[in-house]
Design a protein around this motif. Sequence first.
Motif, PDB file in Angstrom:
ATOM      1  N   TYR A  54       0.870  -1.241   0.030  1.00  0.00           N
ATOM      2  CA  TYR A  54       0.071  -0.058  -0.086  1.00  0.00           C
ATOM      3  C   TYR A  54       0.933   1.251  -0.097  1.00  0.00           C
ATOM      4  O   TYR A  54       1.614   1.469   1.138  1.00  0.00           O
ATOM      5  CB  TYR A  54      -0.781   0.043   1.152  1.00  0.00           C
ATOM      6  CG  TYR A  54      -1.774   1.134   1.266  1.00  0.00           C
ATOM      7  CD1 TYR A  54      -3.175   1.243   0.523  1.00  0.00           C
ATOM      8  CD2 TYR A  54      -1.635   2.335   2.045  1.00  0.00           C
ATOM      9  CE1 TYR A  54      -3.657   2.419   0.647  1.00  0.00           C
ATOM     10  CE2 TYR A  54      -2.343   3.406   2.064  1.00  0.00           C
ATOM     11  CZ  TYR A  54      -3.504   3.502   1.422  1.00  0.00           C
ATOM     12  OH  TYR A  54      -4.320   4.498   1.186  1.00  0.00           O
ATOM     13  N   PRO A  70       0.431   4.753  -1.644  1.00  0.00           N
ATOM     14  CA  PRO A  70      -0.395   5.806  -2.558  1.00  0.00           C
ATOM     15  C   PRO A  70       0.846   6.707  -3.188  1.00  0.00           C
ATOM     16  O   PRO A  70       1.627   7.343  -2.470  1.00  0.00           O
ATOM     17  CB  PRO A  70      -1.278   6.612  -1.683  1.00  0.00           C
ATOM     18  CG  PRO A  70      -1.628   5.720  -0.570  1.00  0.00           C
ATOM     19  CD  PRO A  70      -0.077   4.995  -0.270  1.00  0.00           C
ATOM     20  N   CYS A 127     -12.371  -1.662  -6.993  1.00  0.00           N
ATOM     21  CA  CYS A 127     -12.036  -1.181  -5.698  1.00  0.00           C
ATOM     22  C   CYS A 127     -12.172   0.412  -5.741  1.00  0.00           C
ATOM     23  O   CYS A 127     -11.621   0.901  -4.817  1.00  0.00           O
ATOM     24  CB  CYS A 127     -10.620  -1.734  -5.501  1.00  0.00           C
ATOM     25  SG  CYS A 127      -9.406  -1.139  -6.577  1.00  0.00           S
ATOM     26  N   SER A 177      -8.655   2.501  -4.713  1.00  0.00           N
ATOM     27  CA  SER A 177      -7.964   2.002  -3.464  1.00  0.00           C
ATOM     28  C   SER A 177      -7.167   0.897  -3.519  1.00  0.00           C
ATOM     29  O   SER A 177      -6.203   0.941  -2.481  1.00  0.00           O
ATOM     30  CB  SER A 177      -9.007   1.941  -2.197  1.00  0.00           C
ATOM     31  OG  SER A 177      -9.692   0.708  -2.426  1.00  0.00           O
ATOM     32  N   SER A 185      -8.195  -2.117  -2.436  1.00  0.00           N
ATOM     33  CA  SER A 185      -8.857  -2.956  -1.502  1.00  0.00           C
ATOM     34  C   SER A 185     -10.245  -3.088  -1.728  1.00  0.00           C
ATOM     35  O   SER A 185     -10.771  -1.877  -1.944  1.00  0.00           O
ATOM     36  CB  SER A 185      -8.478  -2.631  -0.094  1.00  0.00           C
ATOM     37  OG  SER A 185      -9.068  -3.573   0.805  1.00  0.00           O
ATOM     38  N   HIS A 208      -8.496   0.170   4.090  1.00  0.00           N
ATOM     39  CA  HIS A 208      -7.674   0.181   2.864  1.00  0.00           C
ATOM     40  C   HIS A 208      -6.356  -0.489   3.242  1.00  0.00           C
ATOM     41  O   HIS A 208      -5.643  -1.106   2.307  1.00  0.00           O
ATOM     42  CB  HIS A 208      -7.536   1.366   2.313  1.00  0.00           C
ATOM     43  CG  HIS A 208      -8.942   2.195   1.591  1.00  0.00           C
ATOM     44  ND1 HIS A 208      -9.041   2.818   0.789  1.00  0.00           N
ATOM     45  CD2 HIS A 208     -10.012   1.744   2.270  1.00  0.00           C
ATOM     46  CE1 HIS A 208     -10.296   2.983   0.553  1.00  0.00           C
ATOM     47  NE2 HIS A 208     -10.891   2.399   1.542  1.00  0.00           N
ATOM     48  N   HIS A 209      -5.841  -0.550   4.252  1.00  0.00           N
ATOM     49  CA  HIS A 209      -4.425  -0.814   4.467  1.00  0.00           C
ATOM     50  C   HIS A 209      -4.196  -1.031   6.106  1.00  0.00           C
ATOM     51  O   HIS A 209      -5.135  -0.956   6.891  1.00  0.00           O
ATOM     52  CB  HIS A 209      -3.438   0.021   4.290  1.00  0.00           C
ATOM     53  CG  HIS A 209      -3.588   1.474   4.946  1.00  0.00           C
ATOM     54  ND1 HIS A 209      -3.036   1.577   6.293  1.00  0.00           N
ATOM     55  CD2 HIS A 209      -4.031   2.622   4.752  1.00  0.00           C
ATOM     56  CE1 HIS A 209      -3.393   2.753   6.689  1.00  0.00           C
ATOM     57  NE2 HIS A 209      -4.063   3.461   5.672  1.00  0.00           N
ATOM     58  N   GLY A 265      -4.749  -0.735  -7.217  1.00  0.00           N
ATOM     59  CA  GLY A 265      -5.641   0.365  -7.571  1.00  0.00           C
ATOM     60  C   GLY A 265      -6.053   0.994  -8.816  1.00  0.00           C
ATOM     61  O   GLY A 265      -6.766   1.907  -8.997  1.00  0.00           O
ATOM     62  N   ASN A 288      -3.116   3.388  -5.345  1.00  0.00           N
ATOM     63  CA  ASN A 288      -3.826   3.151  -4.137  1.00  0.00           C
ATOM     64  C   ASN A 288      -4.407   4.361  -3.919  1.00  0.00           C
ATOM     65  O   ASN A 288      -4.460   5.290  -2.605  1.00  0.00           O
ATOM     66  CB  ASN A 288      -2.977   2.949  -3.026  1.00  0.00           C
ATOM     67  CG  ASN A 288      -2.351   1.549  -3.273  1.00  0.00           C
ATOM     68  OD1 ASN A 288      -1.129   1.258  -3.052  1.00  0.00           O
ATOM     69  ND2 ASN A 288      -3.181   0.420  -3.332  1.00  0.00           N
ATOM     70  N   GLY A 289      -5.216   5.124  -4.809  1.00  0.00           N
ATOM     71  CA  GLY A 289      -6.065   6.315  -4.567  1.00  0.00           C
ATOM     72  C   GLY A 289      -5.331   7.505  -4.706  1.00  0.00           C
ATOM     73  O   GLY A 289      -5.602   8.760  -4.507  1.00  0.00           O
TER      74      GLY A 289
END
Length: 369
Positions: free
Chosen positions: A123, A125, A161, A164, A166, A171-172, A221, A254-255
Amino acid sequence: MNDKDYYAILGVDKDASAKDIQKAFQQKARKLHPDVNKEPDAEERFKEVSEAYAVLSDEQKRARYDAMRSGNPFGAAGSPSAGGYPGGYQGGYGGFGGFGFPFGGMGGVGGFGAQRRRGASAYNPSTGADVVVEVKLSREQARDGAKVAVKYPRYEACDNCRGSGSVASEHHRACPTCGGTGSIAVDLGMFGMGQARMVCPECGGSGKVVADPCPVCGGEGRTRVQAEAVVEFPAGTHDGDLIRMKARGNAGTNGGETGDLVGRAHVAAERLEGRAQSGFYLLGMVVPFLVLSAFSGTFSMFLMLCIIPLVMGVFMIATDDVLHRSALWWKRGLRVLANGATNGLFFALIVVWFSSCTQAIFLAPFRYM
């Protein structure tokens, strides 16, 4: 020789791929992590697994390890035919192969594997990169303005997802391999060097992993797609001008924020490249020789020497469709010519001065006859 069988420690074959090695390490590391496994030898086995992965996950270290186990202590990197030195010394301080350390790669502050590598469930971002596309425009389109449709590959946020990584609401979570620190310890006791830190291969150094990885994007993501967009160039566009379209580039992981789409105008009538560019530069190199030789009285001699590059430069420019080039093309050509003349002036001064001195020496005896 190293007696440890790293392949057996990880439970993989000798021809296992890098992906299989990483997967095997992640599985064993999760089971043997001291925070999870309370057996007395769990910590020691965890360090042993980490040590095995540190070697087998790096192509050069793995090649040297295989070479050592096969009886060739120098391996491919250290053989004279490969241009190396015994032990694989590459120069500098990046690897200790030349000083007897068999795996090298200790360069940098991070010790083993200082290069960050993102694991499948990491994870982390980050903002997506911009996508730059070359858009060809005719002279008329550049002058009047144009809307051009383009297709380009990009990463976009995963629909499953929502970017994200997830599918769960959480999320993490802390990485089980490194405990959230982003690095793990590797035991180098067999080399008499204590311990070294390496970037955690599961979280890539972020200390976090996706709690419930999305099956579509694998927890990143984002997914790879073929996108379309219409790039609008205003009137008066010139070659190399950029049009930026916000949030139309690669989606972040991841967003993370999405990068931009950048359309770069490619106007052939204005773009100076290839042989025409070389021709202008060649002419620029010749001009100082002809000018200085004319003032020094050696023009005829230098004309003979410069005639071939002079003709070549003119030919290279004239055969590049000069009748359909714009004023900007000529302006860029003159700029390249001036650059060539600047570089050629220094050499011309030396050659003309040397020629004048030589001519004066040879003619001196005849002045008194």
